[in-house]
Write a protein that holds these residues in place. Structure first.
Motif, PDB file in Angstrom:
ATOM      1  N   THR A   1      53.177  10.985  41.500  1.00  0.00           N
ATOM      2  CA  THR A   1      53.209  11.775  42.771  1.00  0.00           C
ATOM      3  C   THR A   1      54.481  12.867  42.789  1.00  0.00           C
ATOM      4  O   THR A   1      55.412  12.121  42.550  1.00  0.00           O
ATOM      5  N   VAL A   2      54.331  14.083  42.802  1.00  0.00           N
ATOM      6  CA  VAL A   2      55.477  15.067  42.616  1.00  0.00           C
ATOM      7  C   VAL A   2      55.802  15.530  44.208  1.00  0.00           C
ATOM      8  O   VAL A   2      54.929  16.029  44.624  1.00  0.00           O
ATOM      9  N   ALA A   3      56.891  14.924  44.672  1.00  0.00           N
ATOM     10  CA  ALA A   3      57.251  15.386  46.170  1.00  0.00           C
ATOM     11  C   ALA A   3      56.191  15.147  47.114  1.00  0.00           C
ATOM     12  O   ALA A   3      55.660  15.974  48.043  1.00  0.00           O
TER      13      ALA A   3
ATOM     14  N   VAL B   1      58.295  10.623  42.143  1.00  0.00           N
ATOM     15  CA  VAL B   1      59.289  11.675  41.660  1.00  0.00           C
ATOM     16  C   VAL B   1      59.527  12.754  42.783  1.00  0.00           C
ATOM     17  O   VAL B   1      58.403  13.295  43.090  1.00  0.00           O
ATOM     18  N   TYR B   2      60.722  12.686  43.276  1.00  0.00           N
ATOM     19  CA  TYR B   2      60.965  13.848  44.256  1.00  0.00           C
ATOM     20  C   TYR B   2      62.426  14.088  44.293  1.00  0.00           C
ATOM     21  O   TYR B   2      63.234  13.412  43.647  1.00  0.00           O
ATOM     22  N   GLY B   3      62.724  15.200  45.110  1.00  0.00           N
ATOM     23  CA  GLY B   3      64.256  15.597  45.303  1.00  0.00           C
ATOM     24  C   GLY B   3      64.852  15.083  46.501  1.00  0.00           C
ATOM     25  O   GLY B   3      64.167  14.765  47.436  1.00  0.00           O
ATOM     26  N   HIS B   4      66.117  15.007  46.356  1.00  0.00           N
ATOM     27  CA  HIS B   4      66.931  14.634  47.521  1.00  0.00           C
ATOM     28  C   HIS B   4      68.172  15.835  47.434  1.00  0.00           C
ATOM     29  O   HIS B   4      68.582  16.031  46.602  1.00  0.00           O
TER      30      HIS B   4
ATOM     31  N   GLY C   1      64.402  19.222  51.578  1.00  0.00           N
ATOM     32  CA  GLY C   1      64.244  20.707  52.113  1.00  0.00           C
ATOM     33  C   GLY C   1      63.043  21.008  53.022  1.00  0.00           C
ATOM     34  O   GLY C   1      63.050  21.838  53.992  1.00  0.00           O
ATOM     35  N   THR C   2      62.026  20.196  52.755  1.00  0.00           N
ATOM     36  CA  THR C   2      61.102  20.386  53.458  1.00  0.00           C
ATOM     37  C   THR C   2      60.263  18.961  54.066  1.00  0.00           C
ATOM     38  O   THR C   2      59.800  18.996  55.209  1.00  0.00           O
ATOM     39  N   VAL C   3      60.382  18.356  53.103  1.00  0.00           N
ATOM     40  CA  VAL C   3      59.578  16.703  53.611  1.00  0.00           C
ATOM     41  C   VAL C   3      60.599  15.808  53.776  1.00  0.00           C
ATOM     42  O   VAL C   3      61.719  15.671  52.798  1.00  0.00           O
TER      43      VAL C   3
ATOM     44  N   ASP D   1      64.596  21.257  45.032  1.00  0.00           N
ATOM     45  CA  ASP D   1      63.784  21.676  46.460  1.00  0.00           C
ATOM     46  C   ASP D   1      62.490  21.425  46.157  1.00  0.00           C
ATOM     47  O   ASP D   1      61.837  21.665  45.173  1.00  0.00           O
ATOM     48  N   HIS D   2      61.861  21.257  47.379  1.00  0.00           N
ATOM     49  CA  HIS D   2      60.408  21.175  47.594  1.00  0.00           C
ATOM     50  C   HIS D   2      59.915  22.419  46.979  1.00  0.00           C
ATOM     51  O   HIS D   2      59.582  23.369  47.114  1.00  0.00           O
TER      52      HIS D   2
END
Length: 392
Positions: free
Chosen positions: A26-28, A195-198, A300-302, A349-350
């Motif tokens: 799962t990406v973001a 996997v996601y950004g912070h 930035g979004t989620v 960033d998302h």
């Protein structure tokens, strides 16, 4: 995956995922919904629309107004899957939220807040700061019955703790978009990767004889909750929902693309205009408020809770993960390249994270059978925040 297993839909059976899927990335992933979706459904707004310059705001309102954006968002049935899930047990109450910072001034638990000078506070409208559950009800009261019926017949946003009910929900398609109300497939050999950004933004200035190397590290926040305000009265959308409503154009014909439903003589504008309080900015508060948007952690979004809480805590519990599927969480720090418009290979960033070198390396490792080389990696306090959620 629930669709393919369902005897009424994909007819793959309970072992289809185990036999056919090696790994899921799962990406973001917006597992628990998105706060900005709530604002979009309520008033057609979000951080992106209230934080543009005055000239841009004028053009946007002139050619694509809040009302038009609101109707557009509500017309997309699939967008309702981003409605936030879990209620107050996940997102907090009026005074506390799992992802509140120390010494917070305004809790994120109040998803929608009003300043004391807002029209309707302690008045005829009975406004008050609302938690996620209260805000959800308040938003639905201001939507057409067509949207309400669509939401009720296709989605569910609660938190189910009873194992037997979770098993029953596996066959209920209205629960399939809510990971808090269904179980992961029984696929013990499958692996999951979140996997996601912070948001961490780093800028390095090139050194010169008079300028030392300077590194600026700041938090890149996401929209987490909102300050709203009410203005003048306006017509609501109840009239077209009436059983005998007729759509006619200027000639009285009941056909035509420009037809409208005429209002009855006593149909008065009784609903107040509600929108984000874009005039309210306060950098001194915790969390800081920018144009009516309370900023929190995320990509930035989620919100961070939606990105990672299920990965680090929810799916670690047998209640929602009966097969004990291994779940690996990788947080990617946001280090965009200042000279590249979309941030380059180090952005997280998302959406832009799809161009991240680190993300694509993870995808290639998993796809080529080297997924064991991918291990947990954290740059935020998501594990602490997730432990504060009322899972039990």
């Amino acid at each position: 995956m629930k669709w393919v297993e369902s005897p009424e839909h994909g007819k793959g059976g309970p072992d289809w995922v185990e036999n056919h899927i090696e790994a899921l990335i799962t990406v973001a992933g917006t597992h628990l919904g998105v706060a900005k979706a709530m604002a979009a459904f309520l008033s057609g707004e979000m951080k992106d629309t209230v934080q543009i310059n005055p000239a841009g705001a004028y053009v946007l309102e002139r050619f694509f107004s809040r009302k038009e954006r609101q109707k557009l968002f509500r017309s997309w049935a699939g967008s309702a899957s981003m409605w936030i899930k879990g209620g107050d047990d996940v997102w907090g109450n009026a005074t506390w939220a799992p992802d509140d910072l120390d010494n917070t001034t305004h809790s994120h638990g109040a998803l929608i807040s009003f300043r004391n000078n807002s029209v309707g506070i302690d008045g005829e409208d009975g406004l008050f700061n609302m938690t996620s559950t209260e805000a959800g009800t308040w938003i639905l009261e201001r939507t057409p019955t067509t949207f309400q019926k669509m939401l009720a017949s296709n989605y569910s946003f609660g938190l189910e703790r009873d194992v037997e009910k979770l098993k029953a929900n596996n066959l209920d398609f209205t629960k399939w978009t809510n990971p808090l109300e269904i179980q992961l497939p029984y696929a013990p050999s499958m692996k999951m990767y979140c996997v996601y950004g912070h948001g961490k933004e780093t800028e390095v200035l090139s050194p010169t004889p008079l300028t030392p190397t300077v590194t600026l590290s700041t938090h890149t926040p996401s929209q987490r909750s909102y300050w709203y305000t009410q203005q003048e009265y306006e017509y609501d959308e109840v009239q077209p929902d009436q059983p005998l409503a007729v759509c006619t154009d200027d000639t009285g014909a009941s056909t035509g693309a420009d037809c409208v439903s005429p209002r009855t003589p006593l149909d008065l504008p009784l609903a107040r205009s509600t929108h984000i309080d874009a005039d309210y900015t306060d950098d001194a508060t915790r969390p800081k408020i920018l144009n009516g948007v309370k900023m929190g952690e995320g990509d930035g979004t989620v919100s961070l809770l939606s990105l990672g809480a299920m990965c680090v805590e929810g799916w670690k519990r047998a209640r929602w993960n009966p097969a004990g599927i291994k779940v690996v969480t990788v947080e990617l720090p946001h280090n965009p390249v200042a000279t590249i418009p979309r941030g380059g290979g180090t952005t997280s960033d998302h959406v832009d994270v799809l161009g991240s070198v680190a993300l694509n390396e993870i995808i290639l490792k998993v796809a080529t059978g080297a997924g064991d080389e991918v291990t947990d990696s954290y740059v935020s306090n998501i594990r602490e925040y997730a432990r504060r959620i009322k899972w039990d």
